[in-house]
Design an enzyme around this catalytic site. Structure first.
Site, PDB file in Angstrom:
ATOM      1  N   PRO A 238       0.854  -1.198   0.000  1.00 61.14           N
ATOM      2  CA  PRO A 238       0.000   0.000   0.000  1.00 61.14           C
ATOM      3  C   PRO A 238       0.885   1.241   0.000  1.00 61.14           C
ATOM      4  O   PRO A 238       1.237   1.782   1.048  1.00 61.14           O
ATOM      5  CB  PRO A 238      -0.791  -0.138   1.309  1.00 61.14           C
ATOM      6  N   ASP A 412       6.173   2.695   1.632  1.00 65.78           N
ATOM      7  CA  ASP A 412       5.248   1.646   2.055  1.00 65.78           C
ATOM      8  C   ASP A 412       4.546   2.122   3.321  1.00 65.78           C
ATOM      9  O   ASP A 412       5.178   2.271   4.369  1.00 65.78           O
ATOM     10  CB  ASP A 412       6.028   0.354   2.303  1.00 65.78           C
ATOM     11  N   HIS A 413       3.230   2.340   3.228  1.00 67.31           N
ATOM     12  CA  HIS A 413       2.499   2.904   4.361  1.00 67.31           C
ATOM     13  C   HIS A 413       2.376   1.920   5.521  1.00 67.31           C
ATOM     14  O   HIS A 413       1.932   2.300   6.615  1.00 67.31           O
ATOM     15  CB  HIS A 413       1.100   3.350   3.914  1.00 67.31           C
ATOM     16  N   ARG A 414       2.790   0.670   5.317  1.00 75.51           N
ATOM     17  CA  ARG A 414       2.753  -0.300   6.423  1.00 75.51           C
ATOM     18  C   ARG A 414       3.878  -0.062   7.417  1.00 75.51           C
ATOM     19  O   ARG A 414       3.773  -0.475   8.576  1.00 75.51           O
ATOM     20  CB  ARG A 414       2.856  -1.727   5.877  1.00 75.51           C
ATOM     21  N   CYS A 416       5.434   3.013   8.079  1.00 72.86           N
ATOM     22  CA  CYS A 416       5.463   4.332   8.709  1.00 72.86           C
ATOM     23  C   CYS A 416       4.259   5.133   8.267  1.00 72.86           C
ATOM     24  O   CYS A 416       3.557   4.758   7.321  1.00 72.86           O
ATOM     25  CB  CYS A 416       6.757   5.070   8.377  1.00 72.86           C
TER      26      CYS A 416
END
Length: 442
Positions: A238, A412-414, A416
């Site tokens: 994501p 990658d929003h997972r 941070c």
């Protein structure tokens, strides 16, 4: 002397599952020694000379040149064996492996394949088994290409290269060989692209017409790896992108000053950007990471292995500067220069394109201002840099012409949130605008 031993195609690194047999360097009946290179195979990343861990006589070659084999498939059968071969089988049964992407793997005493990755040493035998021995005894070895009056001799080992040259109507004597003096597939592809003005197929593959006006291009080689990796990135990660315009005037002045002070160091814009990115990742370690879905963990890597996008005769590749976080700026410049040169020559090894933890993409060299980079899976971030051009910019309250560029940061929003990503990007931008800021980080 033990029974015949079957040597299987080994794992050549970075999750590569298959390789194409390019050329055998032995024939049935040849005597081979431990650690002797017996075959050249081509993966989606590079051509690799594979050494055999057994000594004895060649009993069988299990694949013809041009055959694609899966990792673990029988490659060659050797009648006989020695202690080194027994050591290899013991390590194979025990599952001994070198950690993937470990830059120290070539120096490790424990290797899954004896001699793989090692430099040529005094004990390495010449290729060709008994043929090499005959040449040493004074019998002339047959040339790899027949001499033609009025033409320079050309060394071509691979029958695949000869076949492609014939299909493409190319004279091998006009092809510039690589540093080994042997014309390889990468050399042939580079010569073909140069002849066609760069319009040839990126992987040297033949186009196949599909209908009126339609053309089908096989997805293979380095293109196949990129397609699979980028598709996986889009499926699993994501991602989010943030960007900022940056005044790079002082960075360019710093580059010019360093060129005058250390002309031998070759410190250009890319090494300076690499130094800034490494400092940013050390301040924001969450972005120098990967996601282990099976374990449900985010892995923060202990050091920065910096990848950078580069063009090669095989298409876009991402060489990796292993241990960039332990290097000085001149050392970074040297590493980047050597890897770029290897990319252009098509001589990068799988190890030189494995194990990256973050990628720097200087797409400004293509004359564009911005982009939204796709993360190089399994990394969790990529910084893109646009072209540096003169633009109007408000500097100290007055409108001036400054050197301006744009940074695009995909993360990658997972691993941070936007605060961390924005903090990293702002740190990088501040260091570009005020290079002296780096002094607080070293």
């Amino acid at each position: 002397m033990s029974a015949a031993q079957v040597f299987r195609l080994p794992d050549l690194g970075e999750g590569l599952t298959e390789a194409e047999v390019v050329a055998w360097h032995v024939v049935v009946g040849d005597e081979v020694g431990v650690d002797q290179e017996v075959v050249t195979v081509e993966t989606a990343k590079a051509s690799v000379d594979v050494p055999c861990p057994y000594a004895g006589a060649v009993a069988e070659l299990h694949a013809e040149p041009g055959t694609v084999l899966a990792v673990g498939s029988p490659l060659i059968t050797i009648a006989g064996g020695d202690a080194a071969g027994e050591q290899y089988r013991s390590e194979e049964r025990a599952g001994a492996q070198v950690p993937e992407g470990d830059p120290g793997a070539q120096d490790s005493p424990e290797r899954p394949l004896i001699g793989y990755g090692a430099g040529a040493g005094p004990e390495r035998r010449r290729r060709g088994g008994r043929r090499a021995g005959a040449a040493a005894a004074g019998t002339p070895a047959p040339p790899s290409s027949p001499a033609v009056p009025g033409r320079a001799a050309v060394r071509v080992i691979s029958p695949l290269v000869r076949r492609l040259a014939s299909e493409w109507g190319m004279d091998l004597t006009s092809v510039q060989p690589g540093p080994t003096g042997v014309v390889r597939r990468a050399d042939l592809e580079a010569a073909r692209q140069e002849r066609s003005g760069g319009s040839g197929a990126p992987d040297g593959t033949a186009y196949r017409a599909a209908g009126a006006g339609d053309v089908r291009v096989p997805i293979q080689g380095v293109s196949k790896v990129m397609v699979e990796r980028l598709s996986r990135s889009r499926r699993e990660i994501p991602d989010a992108t943030t960007w900022v315009d940056v005044d790079a005037t002082r960075l360019m002045r710093t580059k010019d000053s360093l060129k005058q002070a250390r002309p031998d160091a070759g410190i250009g814009v890319l090494p300076l950007l690499a130094r800034i990115v490494v400092a940013g990742l050390q301040r924001y370690p969450a972005l120098n990471s990967s996601v282990d879905l099976d374990a449900g963990e985010v892995v923060h890597h202990g050091r920065v292995n910096l990848g950078f996008a580069a063009q090669s005769p095989r298409g876009l590749v991402v060489p990796v500067v292993h241990g960039a976080s332990e290097m000085s700026t001149p050392e970074l410049a040297t590493a980047l220069r050597e890897l770029t040169s290897a990319a252009r020559e098509g001589s990068l090894s799988p190890a030189q394109m494995s194990g990256g933890t973050f990628t720097l993409n200087n797409y400004g060299v293509y004359g564009v201002d911005g982009s939204t980079p796709i993360i190089n899976h399994p990394e969790t971030g990529m910084l893109g840099v646009g072209r540096i051009v003169d633009k109007p910019w408000v500097h100290k309250g007055r409108l001036r012409v400054r050197k301006v560029t744009q940074f695009s940061f995909t993360f990658d929003h997972r691993v941070c949130d936007g605060g961390t990503a924005g903090g990293f990007l702002r740190f990088v931008a501040d260091c570009v605008e005020e290079p002296a800021t780096l002094l607080t980080e070293v």
